[in-house]
Write an enzyme that holds these catalytic residues in place. Sequence first.
Site, PDB file in Angstrom:
ATOM      1  N   ASP A  88     -15.241   5.029  -6.700  1.00 49.31           N
ATOM      2  CA  ASP A  88     -14.054   4.427  -6.122  1.00 49.31           C
ATOM      3  C   ASP A  88     -12.859   5.213  -6.648  1.00 49.31           C
ATOM      4  O   ASP A  88     -12.973   5.919  -7.652  1.00 49.31           O
ATOM      5  CB  ASP A  88     -13.961   2.959  -6.539  1.00 49.31           C
ATOM      6  CG  ASP A  88     -12.757   2.270  -5.919  1.00 49.31           C
ATOM      7  OD1 ASP A  88     -12.322   2.701  -4.843  1.00 49.31           O
ATOM      8  OD2 ASP A  88     -12.245   1.319  -6.530  1.00 49.31           O
ATOM      9  N   LYS A  89     -11.718   5.113  -5.982  1.00 49.43           N
ATOM     10  CA  LYS A  89     -10.553   5.878  -6.435  1.00 49.43           C
ATOM     11  C   LYS A  89      -9.724   5.082  -7.439  1.00 49.43           C
ATOM     12  O   LYS A  89      -9.700   5.392  -8.627  1.00 49.43           O
ATOM     13  CB  LYS A  89      -9.682   6.298  -5.244  1.00 49.43           C
ATOM     14  CG  LYS A  89      -8.506   7.202  -5.659  1.00 49.43           C
ATOM     15  CD  LYS A  89      -7.683   7.620  -4.472  1.00 49.43           C
ATOM     16  CE  LYS A  89      -6.778   6.510  -3.994  1.00 49.43           C
ATOM     17  NZ  LYS A  89      -5.711   6.175  -4.961  1.00 49.43           N
ATOM     18  N   THR A  90      -9.083   4.011  -6.953  1.00 47.11           N
ATOM     19  CA  THR A  90      -8.160   3.262  -7.794  1.00 47.11           C
ATOM     20  C   THR A  90      -8.912   2.519  -8.895  1.00 47.11           C
ATOM     21  O   THR A  90      -9.816   1.744  -8.629  1.00 47.11           O
ATOM     22  CB  THR A  90      -7.354   2.264  -6.944  1.00 47.11           C
ATOM     23  OG1 THR A  90      -6.730   2.966  -5.869  1.00 47.11           O
ATOM     24  CG2 THR A  90      -6.299   1.573  -7.782  1.00 47.11           C
ATOM     25  N   PHE A 143      -4.812 -10.900   0.305  1.00 48.01           N
ATOM     26  CA  PHE A 143      -5.192  -9.556   0.745  1.00 48.01           C
ATOM     27  C   PHE A 143      -6.664  -9.525   1.115  1.00 48.01           C
ATOM     28  O   PHE A 143      -7.515 -10.061   0.416  1.00 48.01           O
ATOM     29  CB  PHE A 143      -4.914  -8.532  -0.357  1.00 48.01           C
ATOM     30  CG  PHE A 143      -5.381  -7.145  -0.006  1.00 48.01           C
ATOM     31  CD1 PHE A 143      -4.644  -6.347   0.851  1.00 48.01           C
ATOM     32  CD2 PHE A 143      -6.578  -6.659  -0.510  1.00 48.01           C
ATOM     33  CE1 PHE A 143      -5.075  -5.068   1.191  1.00 48.01           C
ATOM     34  CE2 PHE A 143      -7.019  -5.384  -0.180  1.00 48.01           C
ATOM     35  CZ  PHE A 143      -6.258  -4.589   0.677  1.00 48.01           C
ATOM     36  N   ARG A 188       0.416   6.638  -3.395  1.00 51.94           N
ATOM     37  CA  ARG A 188      -0.114   5.471  -2.692  1.00 51.94           C
ATOM     38  C   ARG A 188       1.044   4.813  -1.960  1.00 51.94           C
ATOM     39  O   ARG A 188       2.027   4.402  -2.579  1.00 51.94           O
ATOM     40  CB  ARG A 188      -0.753   4.496  -3.671  1.00 51.94           C
ATOM     41  CG  ARG A 188      -1.429   3.329  -2.963  1.00 51.94           C
ATOM     42  CD  ARG A 188      -2.295   2.528  -3.896  1.00 51.94           C
ATOM     43  NE  ARG A 188      -3.018   1.490  -3.190  1.00 51.94           N
ATOM     44  CZ  ARG A 188      -3.838   0.626  -3.784  1.00 51.94           C
ATOM     45  NH1 ARG A 188      -4.037   0.696  -5.091  1.00 51.94           N
ATOM     46  NH2 ARG A 188      -4.474  -0.286  -3.086  1.00 51.94           N
ATOM     47  N   ASP A 239      -7.849   3.814   0.754  1.00 49.20           N
ATOM     48  CA  ASP A 239      -6.486   4.340   0.821  1.00 49.20           C
ATOM     49  C   ASP A 239      -6.329   5.306   2.000  1.00 49.20           C
ATOM     50  O   ASP A 239      -7.294   5.674   2.663  1.00 49.20           O
ATOM     51  CB  ASP A 239      -6.129   5.064  -0.479  1.00 49.20           C
ATOM     52  CG  ASP A 239      -5.782   4.079  -1.587  1.00 49.20           C
ATOM     53  OD1 ASP A 239      -5.743   2.876  -1.291  1.00 49.20           O
ATOM     54  OD2 ASP A 239      -5.557   4.504  -2.726  1.00 49.20           O
TER      55      ASP A 239
END
Length: 729
Positions: free
Chosen positions: A395-397, A522, A578, A644
């Site tokens: 995963d990125k974040t 969200f 971002r 993203d």
Amino acid sequence: VPTDHTAPAMQMQDWDYEQGLPSTLRALKQKKIQYFIHHNLKYLWDPGMQCFRRLAALEKDVPCSAIHHCHSAGLSQAVQEYRKLFYGANQIEVKVPSILKLLIKEVLNPFYVFQVFSIILWSCDDYYYYASAILLMSVISICTSLYTIRKQFVVLHDMVAAHNVMRVTVFRGDHETEEIFSTDLVPGDVIIVPANGMLMPCDAVLISGTCIVNESMLTGESVPITKTSLHCPMPAGSGAPQEEIYSPEEHRRNTLFCGTDVIQTRYYSGETVCAVVVRTGFATSKGQLVCSILYPKPMDFKLYRDAYRFLLCLVTLAGIGMLYSIITNAQQGEAASRIILETLDIITITVPPALPAAMTAGIVYAQHRLKKNGIFSISPQRINICGQINLVCFDKTGTLTEDGLDMWGFHLAQDGRFLVAQQDVRDSSMVRSHFVVAMASCHSLTTIEGKISGDPLDLKMFEATGWILEEPTVEETALHDQILPTVVRPVDQIADMTPSEDMEMNEIMKVYEVGIITQFPFSSSLQRMSVVTRTLGQKRLEAYMKGAPETVAALCKRETVPENFSQVLETYTCQGLRVIAVAHRWLEPKFTWHRVQNVSRDVIECNMEFLGLVMMQNKLKNETIPILRELHQACIRTLMVTGDNMLTAVAVARECGMIPPQGKVIITEALPPKDGQPATIHWQYADVLPNSHIIPTHKEEENLLLEPCGHRLCHKGEALAGAQGSAQR
């Protein structure tokens, strides 16, 4: 299974009948129920379908309205005891296998069976020392393996059993309550969540109140999450769309999962925070996690296949040698017993007798190394698969990059065009602007022990505004029939200028406060969140939304979205920033305080006015580049899975070394068949990406950086959304 709607059975018993269970205890005595238990889950025989079906509870095919109207009163004692006959005790019990059972399972390994055969044969041939040495090695190997496996079973048992039994309060109808053990809970029970929180003993859906929950046990994320009560849909008319079906996964923000820690609750006018039990025991999210550990999916290791092929070749050679030995010994007139011993001895020479002991020693050593890092395994043979890994997905974040974000700047939009980009959002001219109010109110933050907690992105955006967040206290909520909202306000207002009954209207108007009336949390699938607010002194309600720029822009009035939206967005995403878009809308007078509590988010999240972009900087972790370099040196491919923006993901991939500095990146957009048109794929190099490919028309966007044929491909769109399910982090 059809439901008998004319039967004068109890409401909860009708629900049992819908699940294929007898509607009364008397019917149960007159009917034999066939069932079996597999991996701690019960399967009942369905006469109508002529097959066994897993015993389901409230997590399947139950409308959201039924949760409120049919299951909010609780169960009577009789119905609870009746239902417990089927669902059993609500506990997750990990049985520690006995030494004898583990020994039999270990010794019955084909390698050890062959080893026993070899030891007996050598003893008959007077090879006592060699046989004793192999026997000693095998005993030590088996004992070490049994000790390690049993110890890790004990650790898992203690970990799961630590919170298996507790006392909970449930409703018994007509507002009567009873305190029972959590092991007696069944689907349909209504539990009361205390104000000081609790550790959840089951999966339950909130029907009143709000909870702050720590789900680190299940997700590994330590950030507290706000759980709100399940919206009660309006009664459906004849022309109304199909009613929404409750699902624990789709309604995660309304579901309290087993094993998670409820930190605190909020309630109103003396009402209790209640939740309907939807799953118990091993059917819960925690139970399924434990089952995945106890019963891992069978995997066919290439190592074992190759090992068996190698041994088959050795056995073939041994067979040829045995045939040659029999012929030569017979010609020399050897005794039959001697011929048999020498012939069988050829097999023990060809196949290494110390192989199982050596393999076990290697696995035990690997377990010891893993234990030092706090990693345990009750299926040691699966450790071998670590050597088979050739692809790692990140995963990125929060994984490749830091959890925290830094505010980089913002870009306002007005009358369908972008203004000059700025960095100081606290400028006095912007304090009461819709853009700042969106940043200060559109979040799911909460106060825990005097400290604001929540999603790092929400927290960073709120802190950038310099506003204050105030939540109603327990005493305040208990004194009002109307829901008291969370209030946000600028910090630079005079401290004593707070609304009161003695203040004049013109003095009240000087105080600028925004109350958050309801939230639409969200959603990763929708890629957005929104809130409905009311500003002090205003009669009409307002809605604010934030999320992925493409998603927000698609839900805004076209004339409010700047024409150069794509170019501006590309400018920031190519820098690895971002980008979050925000929007605003005045709600029509028909949307009252109470009506928005049960309205669908789709009704609110439309016809918005585009406000602008917020840019956040997300730095790489210090260990990211060295780890990726080490994986590349081991010829292990690395892959990023993120929701993203594509160009942001590409920039981060270049920065961390996933994409070489001179590597070419191809952006593809796959569109499924629609309106009679065939599926299409558009592609371009990232450095010459046309503007039309930046704004997607889909609600979902998942990015996969792949590396086939020497290229790095970035796939997005609904046509390839299923690819994310196959990526294991």
